[in-house]
Design an enzyme around this catalytic site. Structure first.
Site, short mmCIF file in Angstrom:
data_model
loop_
_atom_site.label_atom_id
_atom_site.label_comp_id
_atom_site.label_asym_id
_atom_site.label_seq_id
_atom_site.Cartn_x
_atom_site.Cartn_y
_atom_site.Cartn_z
N PHE A 156 14.56 1.09 -4.75
CA PHE A 156 15.58 0.04 -4.75
C PHE A 156 15.66 -0.50 -6.17
O PHE A 156 14.77 -1.21 -6.63
CB PHE A 156 15.14 -1.05 -3.76
CG PHE A 156 16.15 -2.12 -3.50
CD1 PHE A 156 17.26 -1.90 -2.70
CD2 PHE A 156 15.97 -3.40 -4.02
CE1 PHE A 156 18.16 -2.91 -2.43
CE2 PHE A 156 16.86 -4.42 -3.76
CZ PHE A 156 17.97 -4.18 -2.96
N THR A 159 16.25 -4.54 -10.79
CA THR A 159 15.71 -5.11 -12.03
C THR A 159 15.92 -4.20 -13.23
O THR A 159 15.75 -2.98 -13.15
CB THR A 159 14.20 -5.39 -11.85
OG1 THR A 159 14.03 -6.29 -10.76
CG2 THR A 159 13.61 -6.00 -13.11
N GLY A 164 15.85 -9.70 -14.73
CA GLY A 164 15.16 -9.60 -13.46
C GLY A 164 15.73 -10.57 -12.46
O GLY A 164 16.56 -10.22 -11.63
N GLY A 198 9.59 0.16 -7.95
CA GLY A 198 8.57 0.81 -7.14
C GLY A 198 9.04 2.13 -6.58
O GLY A 198 10.17 2.26 -6.10
N ARG A 333 -25.40 -16.22 4.00
CA ARG A 333 -26.09 -16.43 2.73
C ARG A 333 -26.80 -17.77 2.77
O ARG A 333 -26.16 -18.83 2.84
CB ARG A 333 -25.06 -16.41 1.59
CG ARG A 333 -25.59 -16.78 0.22
CD ARG A 333 -26.44 -15.71 -0.40
NE ARG A 333 -26.60 -15.91 -1.83
CZ ARG A 333 -27.40 -15.19 -2.60
NH1 ARG A 333 -28.09 -14.20 -2.06
NH2 ARG A 333 -27.48 -15.42 -3.89
N GLN A 352 -17.13 -25.60 0.58
CA GLN A 352 -16.53 -24.29 0.96
C GLN A 352 -14.95 -24.43 1.63
O GLN A 352 -14.90 -24.95 2.58
CB GLN A 352 -17.55 -23.60 1.86
CG GLN A 352 -18.85 -23.22 1.20
CD GLN A 352 -18.76 -22.10 0.11
OE1 GLN A 352 -17.76 -21.61 -0.30
NE2 GLN A 352 -19.86 -21.77 -0.40
N GLY A 387 -22.07 -14.59 -7.56
CA GLY A 387 -22.06 -13.33 -8.30
C GLY A 387 -21.68 -12.15 -7.44
O GLY A 387 -21.06 -11.19 -7.92
N GLU A 410 10.44 -9.51 -6.73
CA GLU A 410 11.45 -10.02 -5.78
C GLU A 410 11.89 -11.43 -6.15
O GLU A 410 12.27 -12.23 -5.30
CB GLU A 410 10.91 -10.00 -4.34
CG GLU A 410 10.58 -8.62 -3.81
CD GLU A 410 11.80 -7.82 -3.42
OE1 GLU A 410 12.92 -8.34 -3.53
OE2 GLU A 410 11.63 -6.65 -3.00
#
Length: 659
Positions: A156, A159, A164, A198, A333, A352, A387, A410
């Site tokens: 497609f 761009t 763009g 793409g 953990r 968290q 880590g 897009e």
């Protein structure tokens, strides 16, 4: 907790392996299988199981652990996998027609395995095929069987190198020649090269090419789409007049062959103009069913809205993967504790047309919100894993890199937000000047009918407990959107009175005004839709509490990003209001802690697809990580370059003699 009573759930959602995560699963307030069935439905769960099983049982999809694929090999493998996925016919055309939303499920499942595969298939089967189907007419239906059996492979091409987001300024031309009844597709210079397309780099044989249509006499009729063959399907060599190539290695998604193309007076038959929005007669007369050029242009680029909606789903899936990995890691953990002997899991730590215009406005803000939230969320998940999150084998780095382009392709996110704010400002202008009602087909703007009354409201919650329902942030969000809409409207008009033209006035009204307006409007829409969904009578009683907490947590967390605006506009007064929101967020996090692992079980794909040693369902964190590192690094082998180095390395004595 006992499994749900629905027949067949045990085969669709089998019990997860026993292990260290079992302690958290036993503390959950709900059955994860019941929630998965409620949220997704049996049809979606069956499709997901079929897709995941097909991938896991086919050697072509085996994970190449411990092997670094070359760029060329990865591209080849990705194309073969795309071809195999098409051959499986996991989602027949009749199923798509019956339930188009299943396409999103297919793309998401393939993407959870590898986004290069999902995007390749998505661009070919959905974007390329959809453009031909929706922008063309009966004469173009002949291409669809060839697309689905992969006789041709598509891309497609909107761009260009120098354009763009500003699609109106596309410079590729299509001049009609009535003597041969052909269009001449031409790139006037290298800045007009189709770029970042793409599938174009190595594999596409055909492209839907967007170009400015000219009829004899030199009149330009604006942007139109053309079906253009760019390679020979048998040899993959470029067609005459087409220069096409690959853009090389990227930060992520390297199984996708993004490419460029320039056209030198390439002739295509008149019938290959996709003619739903405009056509040219054999003699060269332009005809269109649209009287308004802006409406025709919007219809021409309608396929982009589909792409933006899919990107929202892609971003959400990436966040699901990252959260699944990080939360399972955090639950197993253990670090430190109240005594020298006892360690606690990291999870215990606190840190968290109208319809078309409305859909366009929602998609234009939805892509930025989803992609930016996911970008931020993946990074937090990476850091939450310490880590270990930095190890490539645990996949968080790939998720971050593969998600990154969702923020730019897009349509640039900031440019897209302007389109949403413009939609809202036009509604307000029509209301102010003509008394038009605030209403839309999907009812996302209907609340603005109470615009003046909402602006007069203030935050009045008496306690933290009263904030624990999503109706509280919902009311705050309605006020916030009304406030930002008023401020943006006044800022735009102030710029116009100061002598700015429309473009300058819009541009000068983005920061602090229109940009947060668009984001707040979409956040409100998300909060409202989830609130309505989780408060309907059909929600099973065992699921109501956890869904209510989830909705309230997202709504309050999202709203807290706008605390300064809530104080600036006067909705909040005194420090207690802000502290109450913060306390409510922390309370909800605490209430949801025991449900966290079960919630991840609802959204996580099978281990083969998740492909992260620290995120496996059995919770055997250290065993899985140790095995993966041994396999990935070949740690017991001597470096391949060592023997040559040891033979040829200079000796200390010989160096001294030379000196």
């Amino acid at each position: 907790m006992a499994p749900p009573s629905e027949v067949g759930t045990d085969t669709l959602l089998p019990d997860l392996p026993k292990g260290p995560l079992q302690a958290y699963r036993a503390r959950a307030s709900f059955c994860w299988q019941e929630l998965a069935l409620f949220l997704e439905g049996e049809d979606v769960l069956r499709l997901k199981k079929a897709i995941f099983s097909a991938l896991e049982n086919d050697p072509l999809f085996a994970r190449p652990h411990g092997e670094d694929l070359s760029l060329e090999k990865y591209r080849e493998l990705n194309f073969l996998r795309c071809k195999r996925a098409m051959e499986y016919n996991l989602l027949p055309v009749e199923s798509i027609v019956a339930n188009p939303l299943l396409v999103q499920t297919l793309i998401t499942c393939l993407g959870m395995y590898d986004w290069s595969l999902a995007i390749k298939l998505h661009l070919h089967m959905l974007i390329f095929a959809s453009a031909i189907y929706s922008s063309g007419s009966e004469r173009h239906l002949k291409y669809l069987p060839k697309i689905f059996n992969m006789e041709i492979f598509g891309c497609f091409a909107v761009t260009e190198l120098s354009h763009g987001s500003n699609a109106k300024a596309i410079r590729t031309t299509a001049h009609y020649d009535p003597t041969t009844e052909e269009f001449i597709i031409h790139s006037p210079d290298f800045e007009a090269a189709k770029f970042w397309i793409g599938n174009m780099g190595k594999t596409a044989t055909h492209a839907v090419v967007f170009a400015q249509l000219y009829t004899p006499g030199g009149q330009c009729h604006g942007l139109h789409a053309f079906m253009v063959q760019i390679r020979n399907p048998k040899t993959l060599l470029p067609m005459p007049g087409v220069m096409v190539g690959d853009m090389g290695k990227k930060l992520g998604l390297n199984g996708m062959d993004n490419g460029f193309a320039m056209f030198h007076k390439v002739r295509v038959p008149r019938q290959d103009l996709l003619n739903r929005t405009g056509d040219v007669t054999p003699e060269g007369t332009y005809v269109t069913p649209f009287k308004d050029d802006r409406q025709r242009f919007s219809a021409t680029l309608g396929t982009l809205s589909i792409g933006r909606v899919v990107i929202m789903g892609m971003s959400t899936a990436n966040l699901k993967l990252a959260v699944s990995i990080a939360l399972r890691f955090s639950a197993t953990r253990c670090q430190f504790g109240p005594s020298d002997v006892e360690e606690v899991p990291v999870l215990e730590y606190q840190m968290q047309a109208e319809l078309g215009r409305e859909i366009h406005a929602l998609a234009s803000a939805g892509k930025p919100l989803a992609s930016w939230t996911t970008q931020r969320g993946i990074q937090e998940c990476r850091e939450a894993c310490g880590g270990h999150g930095y190890l490539a084998v645990n996949r968080l780095g790939d998720l971050r890199n593969d998600n990154d382009p969702n923020c730019t392709y897009e349509g640039d996110n900031n440019v897209l937000l302007q389109q949403t704010s413009t939609y809202l400002l036009r509604l307000l202008a029509r209301h102010v000047h003509g008394g038009a009602r605030f209403e839309s087909p999907l009812k996302t703007v209907d609340f603005l009918e109470a615009y003046p009354d909402i602006l007069g409201q203030r935050f009045t919650c008496p306690s933290v407990n009263s904030c624990l329902d999503s109706s509280v942030p919902l009311a705050a969000y309605e006020w916030l959107v009304c406030y930002l809409l008023r401020e943006s409207y006044q800022k735009f008009n102030q710029e116009k009175r100061s002598g700015s033209n429309d473009f300058e006035a819009r541009n000068n009204s983005q920061v602090y005004y229109c940009r947060p307006l668009a984001l707040a409007f979409l956040e409100l829409t998300v909060v409202r839709k989830f609130h309505e969904y989780t408060h309907q009578r059909s929600v099973p009683p065992p699921l109501r509490a956890v869904l209510g907490r989830l909705g309230a947590l997202y709504a309050l967390w999202s709203l807290s990003q706008h605390t300064a605006l809530l104080y600036q506009g006067g909705y909040f007064a005194g420090e207690q209001a802000g502290k109450m929101i913060q306390s409510a967020i922390l309370d909800l996090c605490s209430q949801l802690k025991d449900d966290a692992v079960a919630l991840v079980d609802v959204i996580a794909p099978p281990d083969f697809v998740l492909d992260s040693p620290i995120g496996r369902a059995d919770g055997e964190l250290y065993k899985n990580l140790w095995t993966a590192v041994l396999l990935e690094s070949k740690v017991l082998e001597r470096p391949s370059w060592w023997s040559e180095f040891s033979v040829n390395k200079p000796r200390v004595g010989s160096l001294k003699s030379k000196l």
